[in-house]
Motif scaffolding. Structure first.
Motif, PDB file in Angstrom:
ATOM      1  N   MET A 116      -4.172   1.320  -0.540  1.00  0.00           N
ATOM      2  CA  MET A 116      -3.237   2.312  -1.057  1.00  0.00           C
ATOM      3  C   MET A 116      -3.212   3.560  -0.182  1.00  0.00           C
ATOM      4  SD  MET A 116      -2.089   0.452  -3.357  1.00  0.00           S
ATOM      5  CE  MET A 116      -0.866   1.593  -3.988  1.00  0.00           C
ATOM      6  N   ALA A 117      -2.021   4.046   0.074  1.00  0.00           N
ATOM      7  CA  ALA A 117      -1.815   5.147   1.019  1.00  0.00           C
ATOM      8  C   ALA A 117      -2.493   6.423   0.529  1.00  0.00           C
ATOM      9  CB  ALA A 117      -0.317   5.402   1.211  1.00  0.00           C
ATOM     10  N   GLY A 123       0.791  -1.216   0.000  1.00  0.00           N
ATOM     11  CA  GLY A 123       0.000   0.000   0.000  1.00  0.00           C
ATOM     12  C   GLY A 123       0.825   1.268   0.000  1.00  0.00           C
ATOM     13  N   ALA A 124       2.131   1.173  -0.202  1.00  0.00           N
ATOM     14  CA  ALA A 124       3.001   2.361  -0.330  1.00  0.00           C
ATOM     15  C   ALA A 124       2.929   3.257   0.906  1.00  0.00           C
ATOM     16  CB  ALA A 124       2.636   3.140  -1.593  1.00  0.00           C
ATOM     17  N   GLY A 159       8.018   4.873   2.582  1.00  0.00           N
ATOM     18  CA  GLY A 159       8.687   6.126   2.271  1.00  0.00           C
ATOM     19  C   GLY A 159       7.754   7.314   2.214  1.00  0.00           C
ATOM     20  N   ASN A 160       6.520   7.097   1.751  1.00  0.00           N
ATOM     21  CA  ASN A 160       5.563   8.196   1.691  1.00  0.00           C
ATOM     22  C   ASN A 160       5.255   8.759   3.082  1.00  0.00           C
ATOM     23  OD1 ASN A 160       4.605   8.413  -1.248  1.00  0.00           O
ATOM     24  ND2 ASN A 160       4.446   6.221  -0.875  1.00  0.00           N
ATOM     25  N   THR A 161       5.226   7.886   4.079  1.00  0.00           N
ATOM     26  CA  THR A 161       5.001   8.358   5.439  1.00  0.00           C
ATOM     27  C   THR A 161       6.156   9.223   5.911  1.00  0.00           C
ATOM     28  OG1 THR A 161       3.773   6.323   5.884  1.00  0.00           O
ATOM     29  CG2 THR A 161       4.424   7.625   7.781  1.00  0.00           C
ATOM     30  N   GLY A 162       7.383   8.844   5.563  1.00  0.00           N
ATOM     31  CA  GLY A 162       8.540   9.659   5.929  1.00  0.00           C
ATOM     32  C   GLY A 162       8.523  11.025   5.271  1.00  0.00           C
TER      33      GLY A 162
END
Length: 578
Positions: A430-431, A341-342, A345-348
């Motif tokens: 998905m994020a 769900g990506a 890295g997107n959270t960072g």
């Protein structure tokens, strides 16, 4: 660590692949820090430890706001040598952040946009989606997703930081010791030219899942490790598969285990194969074994160039607190999630975007230091949510014997026949931008949209030329932004003018059609209502938008409630409700 661990490097902007031998990463020159020659201990306002995607996003965000900082990284490159590919899927929210930072166009030119995903069980397609048809994904100026190898984004961020100045990047600078007290933090740093010590008011831990700072600070965290094993194959094909996200829950060509198929930059496909729990990592990643696996999936005559192969096992971790004294944890230093769900890295990236404007406001004297506590309020909630969501996906893909396996079999069987059951198929939620429901910097009230993200939707400037939300955020230059929808009474206009004089706030009137006269000098047109919809308000209303594109508060009347919301957004009030 021996000083000989460092090697001489030469700067290059060549981001190309080496056939069959992994990726060739850019290398950056070591420059001896000035502190090596200084007898006086230098104090920096911000020291970022770690030059991955999270640390570099923070560095770029601070540079854009004109805030001085130093970033140290023990390597001389982006990516990770030997495991360069890593993250590949970047969400609309991350792309909106990158657009604000000035690198989206580079990412879009290099990466692959996608919105369609198809999920299979055996030979049957059991579920598909098009993100452009879901929610409001299509309204943003950025696409739902772009696939691109993580090191490309990191390299673009390095280039952008160097263009902006303000933030100093120090390569081959390894943190070896740390201490902090009420006055400052002290860092001991090793380089090829010797060691030095610096002080910092704020330290950002962006060193990743093996964070030394987390160990030195004895940070408590929850951890879960499963027995799921995977093998990545990054490959080029002579005949291209579809440029869609294809997922097999049970792939006939992989012993009925899961498979992911994604297109990235440079016509390279990422294929993730789920392995047996007792699989030998060295064996499953052997080139001849990988080629046999690819031939089973794509046919014996498939033409394949193997770019990179890497086995992996995942774990999930989440700290109990993201701030420890002067240290802020972000990215994988704070949480580790399975790659479904990506949400890694997107959270960072979102962590960095959240903290950057708050540090800038505090260091400029525009906000109280109490505002920094809201970083933990917001991003710990996001981390916990992402860990929970990805753990559920991991359990669906590797169910325990008994009820979990029975549920999965039933869900697959029903989804093949009935649309209602397709939402039960969990190959990764998905994020999206995480909402904030517990923030000390937001004002919550019945009907309020506080804590929601505002998409980068289009509008029209007063002269009719096109604009987008990020243009308004850039114009505000790190200040809060009040958007007022509809006409303004003289008294309300006077209150807004006073607010903008007395606080770090900028105000814009938002009108509909051209026939409605503007009362405010700063005004824009929103003929399709996209801007108002993105702010989750209707009719005559106002929205207080933060520099990170989140709503701090919404309301209907320009009154004391707006003043209170502004104070809370600047750390001047501790309660969360009006």
């Amino acid at each position: 660590m021996s000083l000989t661990a460092y090697r001489e490097t030469a700067h290059t902007n060549s981001y190309e692949f080496t056939s069959g031998a992994g990726y060739v990463l850019p290398e950056y020159e070591f420059v001896p820090p000035p502190e090596l020659k200084s007898e006086t201990r230098v104090r920096h306002p911000i020291v970022i430890v770690g030059g991955g995607i999270t640390g570099l996003t923070l560095a770029c965000s601070l540079a854009r706001l004109g805030v001085k900082a130093v970033l140290i990284d023990e390597d001389n490159t982006v990516g990770v040598k030997g495991a360069s590919s890593r993250g590949i899927c970047y969400t609309q929210k991350s792309l909106e952040i990158f657009q604000r930072l000035g690198i989206f166009e580079r990412i879009a030119a290099k990466g692959t946009q996608w919105s369609v995903g198809r999920t299979f069980a055996g030979d049957d397609e059991v579920y598909n989606f098009d993100l452009r048809q879901q929610g409001n994904f299509h309204l943003s100026s950025q696409p739902p997703f772009i696939n691109i190898q993580q090191f490309y984004i990191e390299a673009f961020l390095v280039d952008r930081v160097q263009e902006l100045g303000t933030v100093e990047l120090r390569w081959q600078n390894r943190l070896t010791a740390f201490e902090q007290n009420a006055d400052a933090a002290t860092l001991t740093i090793e380089t090829p030219a010797g060691s030095y010590r610096i002080e910092a008011e704020h330290v950002i831990d962006a060193t990743g899942s093996n964070s030394p700072l987390r160990k030195w600070l004895n940070v408590p965290f929850d951890s879960r490790r499963g027995d799921d094993r995977w093998c990545i194959a990054d490959v080029r094909f002579t005949t291209h598969p579809p440029a869609e996200r294809h997922t097999w829950i049970e792939a006939p060509f992989n012993e009925n285990r899961a498979v992911w198929q994604h297109l990235m930059a440079d016509d390279v496909w990422r294929i993730d194969y789920q392995m047996a729990p007792n699989a030998d990592p060295a064996y499953v990643s052997r080139e001849d074994v990988v080629r046999e696996r690819l031939a089973r999936q794509f046919g014996p005559d498939v033409g394949v160039e193997i770019v990179w192969v890497g086995p992996y096992a995942y774990r999930s971790e989440c700290v109990h607190a993201m701030r420890h004294g002067r240290v802020f944890l972000m990215g994988d230093s704070a949480k580790v999630v399975s790659p479904f769900g990506a949400r890694g890295g997107n959270t960072g990236v979102a962590d960095a975007d959240n903290l950057a404007w708050k540090l800038a406001a505090v260091l400029r004297g525009k906000a109280d230091a109490a505002l920094l506590q809201s970083y933990q309020d917001e991003r710990l909630e996001a981390a916990q949510q992402n860990v929970c969501v990805t753990n559920r996906t991991a359990r669906f893909l590797r169910p325990a014997d008994g009820s979990e396996r029975l549920f999965r079999q039933a869900a697959i069987g029903l989804a093949k026949q009935y649309p209602f059951a397709r939402s039960l198929i969990n190959t990764g939620r998905m994020a999206v931008a995480n909402p904030y429901s517990q923030s000390s910097a937001c004002t919550y009230a019945t009907g309020s949209a506080a804590g929601q993200s505002v998409q980068n939707v289009p509008f029209q400037w007063a002269d009719g030329t096109p604009g987008q939300v990020n243009d308004l955020l850039n114009w505000a230059q790190g200040d809060l932004l009040v958007l007022v929808f509809g006409d303004l009474a003289p008294a309300a206009l006077q209150r807004l003018r006073r607010l903008c004089l007395d606080a770090p706030v900028r105000s814009v009137q938002v009108l509909g059609t051209d026939g409605v006269p503007a009362q405010a000098l700063e005004h824009v047109r929103d003929p399709k209502g996209h801007l108002q919809g993105a702010c989750h308000v209707f009719g005559h209303a106002w929205a207080l938008v933060r520099p990170d594109g989140y709503l701090a508060a919404t309301g209907e009347t320009i009154n004391a409630r707006l003043v209170t919301a502004i104070e809370r957004s600047l750390g001047l009030r501790g309660d969360k409700t009006s």
